[in-house]
Design an enzyme around this catalytic site. Structure first.
Site, mmCIF file in Angstrom:
data_model
loop_
_atom_site.group_PDB
_atom_site.id
_atom_site.type_symbol
_atom_site.label_atom_id
_atom_site.label_comp_id
_atom_site.label_asym_id
_atom_site.label_seq_id
_atom_site.Cartn_x
_atom_site.Cartn_y
_atom_site.Cartn_z
ATOM 1 N N GLU A 27 0.818 -1.229 0.000
ATOM 2 C CA GLU A 27 0.000 0.000 0.000
ATOM 3 C C GLU A 27 0.844 1.267 0.000
ATOM 4 O O GLU A 27 0.643 2.165 0.821
ATOM 5 C CB GLU A 27 -0.979 -0.023 1.186
ATOM 6 C CG GLU A 27 -1.913 -1.217 1.145
ATOM 7 C CD GLU A 27 -2.775 -1.380 2.383
ATOM 8 O OE1 GLU A 27 -2.784 -0.476 3.243
ATOM 9 O OE2 GLU A 27 -3.431 -2.432 2.517
ATOM 10 N N ASN A 41 2.075 -5.139 -3.092
ATOM 11 C CA ASN A 41 0.696 -5.510 -2.759
ATOM 12 C C ASN A 41 -0.135 -4.253 -2.485
ATOM 13 O O ASN A 41 0.288 -3.382 -1.718
ATOM 14 C CB ASN A 41 0.745 -6.394 -1.496
ATOM 15 C CG ASN A 41 -0.568 -7.083 -1.182
ATOM 16 O OD1 ASN A 41 -1.159 -7.716 -2.041
ATOM 17 N ND2 ASN A 41 -1.013 -6.977 0.064
ATOM 18 N N ASP A 45 -12.209 -10.042 -0.468
ATOM 19 C CA ASP A 45 -13.492 -10.126 0.226
ATOM 20 C C ASP A 45 -14.460 -9.157 -0.448
ATOM 21 O O ASP A 45 -14.049 -8.217 -1.128
ATOM 22 C CB ASP A 45 -13.399 -9.901 1.746
ATOM 23 C CG ASP A 45 -12.642 -8.668 2.171
ATOM 24 O OD1 ASP A 45 -12.566 -7.705 1.392
ATOM 25 O OD2 ASP A 45 -12.123 -8.660 3.310
ATOM 26 N N HIS A 99 -10.329 -6.088 -2.186
ATOM 27 C CA HIS A 99 -11.368 -5.711 -1.204
ATOM 28 C C HIS A 99 -12.464 -4.930 -1.938
ATOM 29 O O HIS A 99 -12.195 -3.858 -2.490
ATOM 30 C CB HIS A 99 -10.767 -4.842 -0.092
ATOM 31 C CG HIS A 99 -9.745 -5.556 0.740
ATOM 32 N ND1 HIS A 99 -10.052 -6.628 1.538
ATOM 33 C CD2 HIS A 99 -8.412 -5.341 0.896
ATOM 34 C CE1 HIS A 99 -8.959 -7.050 2.160
ATOM 35 N NE2 HIS A 99 -7.949 -6.295 1.790
ATOM 36 N N GLU A 109 -6.104 -10.727 -0.922
ATOM 37 C CA GLU A 109 -6.880 -10.450 0.306
ATOM 38 C C GLU A 109 -8.367 -10.335 -0.012
ATOM 39 O O GLU A 109 -9.077 -9.507 0.568
ATOM 40 C CB GLU A 109 -6.412 -9.136 0.955
ATOM 41 C CG GLU A 109 -4.918 -9.056 1.227
ATOM 42 C CD GLU A 109 -4.507 -7.779 1.946
ATOM 43 O OE1 GLU A 109 -5.386 -7.043 2.429
ATOM 44 O OE2 GLU A 109 -3.288 -7.524 2.018
HETATM 45 O O1 9MR Z 1 -6.713 -8.217 8.866
HETATM 46 C C1 9MR Z 1 -5.916 -7.214 9.448
HETATM 47 C C2 9MR Z 1 -6.608 -6.683 10.689
HETATM 48 O O2 9MR Z 1 -6.727 -7.676 11.676
HETATM 49 C C3 9MR Z 1 -5.830 -5.508 11.225
HETATM 50 O O3 9MR Z 1 -6.534 -4.922 12.311
HETATM 51 C C4 9MR Z 1 -5.634 -4.499 10.124
HETATM 52 C C5 9MR Z 1 -4.855 -3.305 10.622
HETATM 53 O O4 9MR Z 1 -4.577 -2.429 9.629
HETATM 54 O O5 9MR Z 1 -4.950 -5.089 9.044
HETATM 55 C C6 9MR Z 1 -5.708 -6.097 8.463
HETATM 56 O O6 9MR Z 1 -5.088 -6.598 7.300
HETATM 57 C C7 9MR Z 1 -4.864 -5.651 6.248
HETATM 58 C C8 9MR Z 1 -3.693 -6.131 5.452
HETATM 59 O O7 9MR Z 1 -2.599 -6.350 6.284
HETATM 60 C C9 9MR Z 1 -3.333 -5.149 4.357
HETATM 61 N N1 9MR Z 1 -4.467 -4.822 3.530
HETATM 62 C C10 9MR Z 1 -5.676 -4.475 4.227
HETATM 63 C C11 9MR Z 1 -6.019 -5.528 5.271
HETATM 64 C C12 9MR Z 1 -7.351 -5.225 5.916
HETATM 65 O O8 9MR Z 1 -7.259 -4.055 6.655
#
Ligand code: 9MR
Length: 406
Positions: free
Chosen positions: A152, A193, A261, A229, A259
């Site tokens: 990101e 990513n 969803d 997402h 990732e």
């Molecule tokens: O699934 C992750 C969640 O448990 C955390 O609280 C969150 C914090 O930013 O990160 C989530 O995973 C993220 C991933 O690492 C990067 N892309 C977005 C995902 C969803 O937020």
């Protein structure tokens, strides 16, 4: 009494049958992908029914740790590393024979305060970043199919996201990160990513520029992760997704959905669940259609542990299994996208009769759509697919809107 003589044979009649009993990973591999996988997270691993399905390698051939390889987990204070939680998930995947996608090394989020609030020069932050990458990647050396090296780095308008790395080092932090990761584990495939690349907008163009930046630096980049997402109904068409994925593979890198969803405004309806199923089908179908799209990962597999409800007020139900670990229509959509579960057969049944020297030909066309015997919906609103269960299964309502051949 007129005697009818049947002069033409009946054409073959296709009966509804169970075409596939494959799980998601089995179907993905059959379709030419390396894996279908899921994220998981350490706190969920005390939930035995959850873990039982996580370990189901028919569905999941790959695991991503949702949090426990991130910087705040692995280097909470400078030079002090902790791999306990990350190792739990790496060990689980290894014990199951599942690939591990390692996630993530350099990201603006989930950084410990010593990084975000430190006093840095260009040289000291490069050194700290390189030390972090070298130590973490070396620890997992040989165990990660992929590493999300940089996560990101872009805003949605395609400009670089302001973060401690960009403001201190400039865009050079990206190729430097890839170079450090490659040196520490030459066998891991190294990914950039990000989310919202799927629309092929300016952000996707900037991600391609990142690929070229790393390539031009002489460092190795192997792939781009499309996080995937979405809000239900906003997934681009499969053809459009294919063309975006191909704009990346044209640069000589792999792609993967990392990732995925598809969140729904709650409460769900039969219509939104059916749309979610189509959305997942298009997403995974686009991966199948693109040489160089190597895998598809959902961001956990059950709504029970999705990140969505706590982040997007009013939304949820983003995953293919509901909070009770029951499969939703999205599961079938994924199987369909993977080419595994559905057979649509149009059969012309023709009979000709001859009476008194006059031949009469009647043709009946039956279109039969079958879905996989066990998990497919077999009736109910919002579903126009299977109505007949394969032999040995009975159509049973799991809840008000969802039926399965059980
Ligand atoms: O699934 C992750 C969640 O448990 C955390 O609280 C969150 C914090 O930013 O990160 C989530 O995973 C993220 C991933 O690492 C990067 N892309 C977005 C995902 C969803 O937020």
């Amino acid at each position: 009494m007129i005697k009818l003589a049947v002069t033409a044979a009946l054409a073959a009649i296709a009966l509804p049958t169970c075409i596939s009993a494959l799980g998601l990973d089995q179907a993905a591999v059959a379709a030419g992908l390396t894996y279908f996988g899921t994220a998981t997270d350490n706190p969920e691993l005390t939930d035995i029914p959850y873990v039982t399905q996580l370990n189901n390698t028919a569905d999941f051939g790959q695991i991503t740790p949702g949090n426990s390889q991130k910087w705040d987990a692995t280097e909470p204070s400078q030079g002090t590393f902790s791999f306990t939680e990350g190792d739990v998930i790496a060990d689980l995947a290894e014990a199951n024979g599942q690939y591990l996608r390692c996630h993530t090394l350099v990201w603006y989020n989930q950084l410990p305060s010593w990084v975000t609030s430190g006093t840095w020069t260009n040289a000291t932050l490069i050194a700290a970043m390189q030390n972090h990458i070298t130590t973490v990647v070396s620890h997992y050396k040989g165990r990660c199919l992929h590493w999300d090296v940089v996560n990101e780095a872009l805003n949605d308008d395609g400009t670089y996201r302001t973060n401690i790395f960009y403001t201190t080092i400039g865009e050079a932090y990206i190729p430097l990160a890839f170079a450090a990761a490659a040196a520490a584990d030459p066998s891991a495939k190294l990914f950039y990513n990000d989310y919202n690349l799927e629309y092929g907008s300016t952000k996707a163009a900037s991600a391609r520029a990142i690929v070229q930046l790393v390539q031009a630096s002489g460092a190795k980049i192997d792939g781009v992760g499309f996080q995937g997402h979405f809000v239900v109904g906003t997934v681009p068409s499969q053809a459009s997704l294919v063309s975006v994925l191909q704009s990346f593979t044209a640069l000589g890198v792999e792609v993967a959905y990392t990732e995925a969803d598809v969140r729904i405004l709650l409460p769900t309806t039969a219509t939104t669940l059916a749309q979610q199923s189509s959305d997942f089908q298009a997403l995974v179908g686009s991966c199948v259609a693109v040489d160089g799209c190597v895998g598809f990962t959902i961001w956990d597999w059950t709504d029970k542990y999705s990140w969505v409800p706590s982040t997007f007020t009013g939304y949820g139900a983003a995953l293919p299994w509901d909070e009770d670990l029951v499969k939703k229509p999205a599961y079938d959509g994924l199987l369909v996208g993977l080419g595994a579960s559905v057979s649509t057969t149009t059969t012309a049944t023709t009979a000709s009769s001859t009476a008194s020297g006059v031949t009469v030909t009647a043709t009946a066309t039956a279109t039969t759509t079958t879905t996989a015997a066990h998990w497919g919906q077999c009736g109910g609103s919002g579903w126009t697919g299977a109505t007949v269960c394969a032999s040995g299964y009975t159509c049973t309502y799991v809840n008000a809107w969802y039926s399965q051949c059980l």
